[in-house]
Scaffold this motif. Structure first.
Motif, PDB file in Angstrom:
ATOM      1  N   ASP A 171       0.849  -1.204   0.000  1.00  0.00           N
ATOM      2  CA  ASP A 171       0.000   0.000   0.000  1.00  0.00           C
ATOM      3  C   ASP A 171       0.880   1.248   0.000  1.00  0.00           C
ATOM      4  O   ASP A 171       0.581   2.237  -0.667  1.00  0.00           O
ATOM      5  N   ALA A 172       1.957   1.196   0.778  1.00  0.00           N
ATOM      6  CA  ALA A 172       2.856   2.344   0.879  1.00  0.00           C
ATOM      7  C   ALA A 172       3.599   2.576  -0.433  1.00  0.00           C
ATOM      8  O   ALA A 172       3.851   3.717  -0.816  1.00  0.00           O
ATOM      9  N   ILE A 173       3.942   1.517  -1.121  1.00  0.00           N
ATOM     10  CA  ILE A 173       4.605   1.667  -2.428  1.00  0.00           C
ATOM     11  C   ILE A 173       3.642   2.278  -3.439  1.00  0.00           C
ATOM     12  O   ILE A 173       4.013   3.096  -4.279  1.00  0.00           O
ATOM     13  N   LEU A 174       2.364   1.893  -3.341  1.00  0.00           N
ATOM     14  CA  LEU A 174       1.340   2.489  -4.202  1.00  0.00           C
ATOM     15  C   LEU A 174       0.994   3.905  -3.758  1.00  0.00           C
ATOM     16  O   LEU A 174       0.438   4.681  -4.534  1.00  0.00           O
ATOM     17  N   ALA A 223      -8.254  -0.043  -3.450  1.00  0.00           N
ATOM     18  CA  ALA A 223      -7.766   1.156  -4.126  1.00  0.00           C
ATOM     19  C   ALA A 223      -6.762   0.716  -5.189  1.00  0.00           C
ATOM     20  O   ALA A 223      -5.936  -0.155  -4.933  1.00  0.00           O
ATOM     21  N   PHE A 224      -6.847   1.334  -6.348  1.00  0.00           N
ATOM     22  CA  PHE A 224      -5.943   0.966  -7.442  1.00  0.00           C
ATOM     23  C   PHE A 224      -5.011   2.130  -7.757  1.00  0.00           C
ATOM     24  O   PHE A 224      -5.425   3.287  -7.804  1.00  0.00           O
ATOM     25  N   ALA A 225      -3.754   1.802  -7.974  1.00  0.00           N
ATOM     26  CA  ALA A 225      -2.768   2.824  -8.330  1.00  0.00           C
ATOM     27  C   ALA A 225      -1.567   2.119  -8.930  1.00  0.00           C
ATOM     28  O   ALA A 225      -1.439   0.893  -8.856  1.00  0.00           O
ATOM     29  N   ARG A 226      -0.677   2.910  -9.513  1.00  0.00           N
ATOM     30  CA  ARG A 226       0.614   2.376  -9.942  1.00  0.00           C
ATOM     31  C   ARG A 226       1.637   2.684  -8.848  1.00  0.00           C
ATOM     32  O   ARG A 226       1.350   3.366  -7.876  1.00  0.00           O
ATOM     33  N   GLN A 227       2.839   2.211  -9.058  1.00  0.00           N
ATOM     34  CA  GLN A 227       3.903   2.469  -8.096  1.00  0.00           C
ATOM     35  C   GLN A 227       4.142   3.964  -7.976  1.00  0.00           C
ATOM     36  O   GLN A 227       4.318   4.663  -8.975  1.00  0.00           O
ATOM     37  N   ASN A 228       4.157   4.451  -6.756  1.00  0.00           N
ATOM     38  CA  ASN A 228       4.424   5.854  -6.503  1.00  0.00           C
ATOM     39  C   ASN A 228       5.537   6.102  -5.503  1.00  0.00           C
ATOM     40  O   ASN A 228       5.872   7.244  -5.224  1.00  0.00           O
ATOM     41  N   ASN A 229       6.058   5.039  -4.933  1.00  0.00           N
ATOM     42  CA  ASN A 229       7.178   5.149  -3.999  1.00  0.00           C
ATOM     43  C   ASN A 229       8.175   4.040  -4.282  1.00  0.00           C
ATOM     44  O   ASN A 229       7.826   3.013  -4.880  1.00  0.00           O
ATOM     45  N   ASP A 230       9.395   4.233  -3.825  1.00  0.00           N
ATOM     46  CA  ASP A 230      10.423   3.202  -4.001  1.00  0.00           C
ATOM     47  C   ASP A 230      10.602   2.336  -2.770  1.00  0.00           C
ATOM     48  O   ASP A 230      11.468   1.462  -2.742  1.00  0.00           O
ATOM     49  N   GLU A 231       9.783   2.604  -1.764  1.00  0.00           N
ATOM     50  CA  GLU A 231       9.983   1.894  -0.504  1.00  0.00           C
ATOM     51  C   GLU A 231       8.640   1.783   0.209  1.00  0.00           C
ATOM     52  O   GLU A 231       7.776   2.675   0.086  1.00  0.00           O
ATOM     53  N   GLY A 232       8.436   0.693   0.934  1.00  0.00           N
ATOM     54  CA  GLY A 232       7.211   0.544   1.698  1.00  0.00           C
ATOM     55  C   GLY A 232       7.463  -0.280   2.945  1.00  0.00           C
ATOM     56  O   GLY A 232       8.244  -1.239   2.918  1.00  0.00           O
ATOM     57  N   GLY A 263       9.326  -1.522 -10.236  1.00  0.00           N
ATOM     58  CA  GLY A 263       8.516  -2.143  -9.184  1.00  0.00           C
ATOM     59  C   GLY A 263       9.007  -3.515  -8.771  1.00  0.00           C
ATOM     60  O   GLY A 263       8.281  -4.265  -8.120  1.00  0.00           O
ATOM     61  N   LEU A 264      10.256  -3.835  -9.140  1.00  0.00           N
ATOM     62  CA  LEU A 264      10.812  -5.136  -8.746  1.00  0.00           C
ATOM     63  C   LEU A 264      11.531  -4.993  -7.404  1.00  0.00           C
ATOM     64  O   LEU A 264      12.205  -3.993  -7.166  1.00  0.00           O
ATOM     65  N   ILE A 265      11.421  -6.007  -6.583  1.00  0.00           N
ATOM     66  CA  ILE A 265      12.023  -5.958  -5.253  1.00  0.00           C
ATOM     67  C   ILE A 265      13.546  -5.902  -5.384  1.00  0.00           C
ATOM     68  O   ILE A 265      14.163  -6.766  -6.007  1.00  0.00           O
ATOM     69  N   ARG A 266      14.115  -4.868  -4.769  1.00  0.00           N
ATOM     70  CA  ARG A 266      15.583  -4.727  -4.705  1.00  0.00           C
ATOM     71  C   ARG A 266      16.100  -5.277  -3.393  1.00  0.00           C
ATOM     72  O   ARG A 266      17.181  -5.832  -3.312  1.00  0.00           O
TER      73      ARG A 266
END
Lengths: 471, 141
Positions: free
Chosen positions: A77-80, A358-367, A388-391
C-alpha cells in the motif's frame, strides 16, 4: 564441561534444539536456544514484482500466513501510496483476528495443554494432544472447535484456509457476501463460550504451576507492540509502543520508523536473529512481544469481556506481568478479545460495502508494513526499483523479537530444574516448555525445514555417554 | 455419496506425494495437506471414510487397500503426524462414533521438490480410482 542437548524441541512450530552447558558439579552454566532452520525468503524474493509479495510472503508459514499477507500488503500500500477504503481495513482486521484465534487455539490446546492438563512430569507417551483427548475430551473438543472457527472464517473470507490470496496491495480482492457475513456472525456465540470457559478452567490451574510461574523467563525486560490511538489492544495498525519492566511507557513511535528504534544482530549458534531497543543497547534493550507484551502495553483492551479478564490478569504483576508462563493466560484473553472484536466489526453495516480496493501504480520506491501477528510485532520492509521489482526485503518476525528473552528463559529454567548429574525427563520437558510458552514460529522467523531426530545424551568431555533419554 | 467421506492427503510440491490430493479432487472429496485433529468431527459423522495417500518402498504405481482399525498413536505427539487410525480413534473419543475406514495407498516413484505425478503413478491412477468407485458402489448396495 558437560553438555546436554535437547534435539528436537517438541510441540512447537518449527525446528530447534537446546544445548545446556554444565560445570564439573553438574550445575547449568550456560544455555543456548538454537534455531536450526534457514529459509531465505528475504533473498529469493529479490527481482519479483512487489505486488506478488503478499502471496509470496504468505508461504513463509502455514499457521500464520494471514499475518504475512497483512504486513506485506501494508508495505505494498505504501509503495502504491494509497489509503485503502475503510471497508478494506475492516475486512483485513476481520481476517487477522480470525487468524489470531486459530493460531492461539493451536498453541494453547494442541501444543501447551498436554503440559497444563496432564502435568510437566506426565508420561511422555501420553503428554500430547491424544493424551488430552483421552483425559479430557471436552477440552480437546473445544480446542478443535475454536481452531475450526478461526480457519473457517479465514476460508469464508479469503477462499481457503491456508495461504488465501484475498489480501492484496490496495485492499482485498472481494467484498464480504451477506451469506458469509451471516455465517460468521452465527458462529460467534459458540466461540465466545469456548473462550470464556477455557479461561475459567485455566485460571483454576495456574496455582499448580507456581514453580514454573516463578522460573519461566520471569525477569525484567521491556515490552513492545502496537496500540491504537486510545492506548487499546490493536493488531492491525497503530503506534508502536515501548514499555519498561515497571509498566512505564518509554516511547510511542511511528512503526515505519522502526529502524530508529530496533537493531538486529546475528548469534553464531542460531539462524534466528536477535533484536533489541536501540536507545538502550544490548542487553538492556531486550524486549518481549506477543500476547503477554500486548496485555502489558495497553491501557485497556477495548471489549467488555476481555477488559474484565484483563483487569484480573494485570493483578499478577505491579506495573507489568513479567513471568512468561503467563503467555498462556494472555493468549486466552486475546482469543476472547478477538472474537468480541470480530462481532463488533460484523455489526458495522459498512463491512458489507463493495468498495474494498484502491488501485494505483507504483508511486514510492519503498514501503513498510507493520502489524501484530499472533506471536508479536511483524515488520515487512521492501525497496523496489523503477520497474517495481524488489531490490531489497527486510523482515523482522515476531519470534525474532523474543529470541533474547527465550535464550535467557532457557537458562533460567535449566538452572532451576536441571540436575546435570541425573537427567529426569520432566526437567528437560520444562526447558522445552518455557520455549512453548512463547509459542515461537520458527519457520516464520528464519524462513527452512529441518529433520526430526530424537535423543538426549549426557556426554563427558571425551564423548563418553554418561546418561541418555529417548522419547 | 451420502455417508461417505473421502480424504486424500499429501504435499503436491513433493512429486508423487501429491497423489492423495489429486485423487480426492477427482473423486469430489477433501484434499488436504495433512491429517489434522480438526478432521475428527467430519470423520465421526461419516458411515465410511476412505483415506488416500502415497508411500515409498514399493513398485511405483502399485496400490493396495486395507481396513483401518481405530487406535491411539503409540508415543507420538499427534501434532506433527496424525495417521488415519489415530484420527478414527480421535473421532470415537471426541464424538462417540468411529466409522468404517479404508486406506488406499499407492507407491510413488519420486518425492522430490517438484510438482506433478510421475509417469508410473499417473498411469496407475485411474485404475485405483475405478477401484474406489467400485468400493463405493458395493457399499451402497
Amino acid at each position: 564441561m558437560k553438555r546436554i542437548v535437547i534435539d528436537p524441541v517438541t510441540r512447537i512450530e518449527g525446528h530447534s534444539k537446546i544445548s545446556l552447558h554444565l560445570d564439573e558439579q553438574g550445575r547449568v552454566q550456560e544455555a543456548y536456544f538454537h534455531v536450526t532452520q534457514f529459509r531465505g525468503f528475504e533473498k529469493f524474493c529479490e527481482g519479483r514484482p512487489f505486488y506478488e509479495m503478499p502471496s509470496l510472503m504468505a508461504r513463509i508459514c502455514g499457521i500464520c500466513p494471514v499475518s504475512h499477507l497483512i504486513a506485506s500488503a501494508k508495505a505494498c500500500d505504501a509503495i502504491l501510496a494509497v489509503r485503502i477504503p475503510e471497508t478494506a481495513v475492516k475486512l483485513r482486521k476481520l481476517i487477522n483476528l480470525a487468524q489470531i484465534v486459530q493460531s492461539h487455539a493451536l498453541s494453547f490446546f494442541y501444543l501447551a495443554s498436554p503440559d497444563l492438563l496432564l502435568g510437566m512430569d506426565a508420561d511422555p507417551a501420553k503428554r500430547n494432544v491424544f493424551g488430552v483427548i483421552e483425559a479430557r475430551p471436552e477440552l480437546a473438543r473445544d480446542g478443535v472447535r475454536l481452531r475450526q472457527f478461526g480457519q473457517q472464517v479465514i476460508e469464508w473470507l479469503g477462499g481457503k484456509r491456508i495461504h488465501p490470496a484475498w489480501v492484496v496491495a490496495g485492499g482485498v480482492n472481494g467484498k464480504l457476501s451477506p451469506e458469509n457475513h451471516a455465517r460468521i456472525l452465527g458462529a460467534i456465540p459458540e466461540a465466545l463460550a469456548i473462550a470464556q470457559r477455557t479461561l475459567d478452567w485455566f485460571k483454576t490451574e495456574i496455582e499448580r504451576f507456581r514453580e514454573e510461574v516463578r522460573s519461566f523467563a520471569n525477569f525484567p525486560t521491556m515490552f513492545m507492540g502496537l496500540v491504537n490511538e486510545h492506548g487499546g489492544l490493536e493488531h492491525y495498525h497503530g503506534k508502536l509502543r515501548f514499555m519498561d519492566a515497571n509498566g512505564r511507557v518509554v516511547a510511542d513511535t511511528d512503526p515505519c520508523a522502526y529502524a530508529e528504534n530496533i537493531a538486529e544482530f546475528v548469534n553464531p549458534w542460531s539462524y534466528l536473529k536477535t533484536t533489541f531497543y536501540k536507545p538502550l543497547g544490548y542487553p538492556d534493550g531486550t524486549y518481549r512481544v506477543g500476547p503477554l507484551a500486548r496485555l502489558n502495553l495497553v491501557d485497556l483492551c477495548g471489549t467488555r469481556l476481555a477488559d474484565q479478564e484483563w483487569a484480573e490478569f494485570r493483578e499478577l504483576g505491579r506495573g507489568a506481568v513479567l513471568s512468561s508462563f503467563h503467555y498462556h493466560y494472555a493468549r486466552l484473553i486475546e482469543i476472547l478479545f478477538c472474537v468480541e472484536r470480530m462481532q463488533a466489526l460484523l455489526n458495522d453495516p459498512a463491512i458489507l460495502s463493495p468498495h474494498v480496493r484502491a488501485f494505483a501504480r507504483q508511486n514510492n520506491d519503498e514501503g513498510i508494513g507493520v502489524s501484530e501477528a499472533p506471536r508479536g510485532t511483524l515488520i515487512h520492509h521492501y525497496k523496489v526499483d523503477d520497474q517495481g521489482l524488489i531490490r531489497d526485503a527486510n523482515l523482522i518476525i515476531a519470534t525474532g523479537h523474543n529470541n533474547s528473552a527465550m535464550n535467557r528463559g532457557v537458562l533460567q529454567v535449566a538452572k532451576h530444574f536441571v540436575n546435570g548429574n541425573k537427567l529426569q525427563e520432566g526437567m528437560l520437558n520444562r526447558v522445552e516448555a518455557v520455549i512453548r510458552a512463547f509459542d515461537p514460529c520458527l519457520s516464520c522467523s528464519t524462513h527452512a525445514a529441518g529433520r526430526m531426530a530424537l535423543a538426549i545424551e549426557l556426554q563427558a568431555p571425551d564423548g563418553e555417554v554418561l546418561d541418555s533419554l529417548k522419547r | 455419496m451420502p455417508g461417505v467421506l473421502i480424504i486424500g492427503y499429501g504435499n503436491p510440491l513433493r512429486g508423487d506425494d501429491g497423489l492423495g490430493r489429486r485423487a480426492a479432487e477427482l473423486l469430489g472429496g477433501l484434499a488436504v495437506h495433512q491429517l489434522t485433529p480438526e478432521l475428527a468431527e467430519p470423520v465421526s459423522a461419516a458411515d465410511l471414510v476412505i483415506f488416500i495417500d502415497a508411500a515409498e518402498g514399493g513398485p511405483p504405481g502399485q496400490w493396495q487397500c486395507r481396513e483401518i482399525a481405530a487406535s491411539a498413536p503409540a508415543g507420538r505427539a499427534f501434532t506433527h503426524h496424525v495417521d488415519p487410525a489415530a484420527l478414527v480413534e480421535a473421532a470415537a473419543l471426541l464424538y462417540g462414533r468411529a466409522p468404517r475406514a479404508l486406506l488406499f495407498t499407492m507407491f510413488g516413484e519420486s518425492f522430490g521438490y517438484e510438482e506433478g505425478l510421475s509417469a508410473a503413478v499417473e498411469a496407475a491412477l485411474n485404475g485405483m480410482l475405478d477401484a474406489v468407485h467400485q468400493m463405493l458402489a458395493n457399499s451402497a448396495q
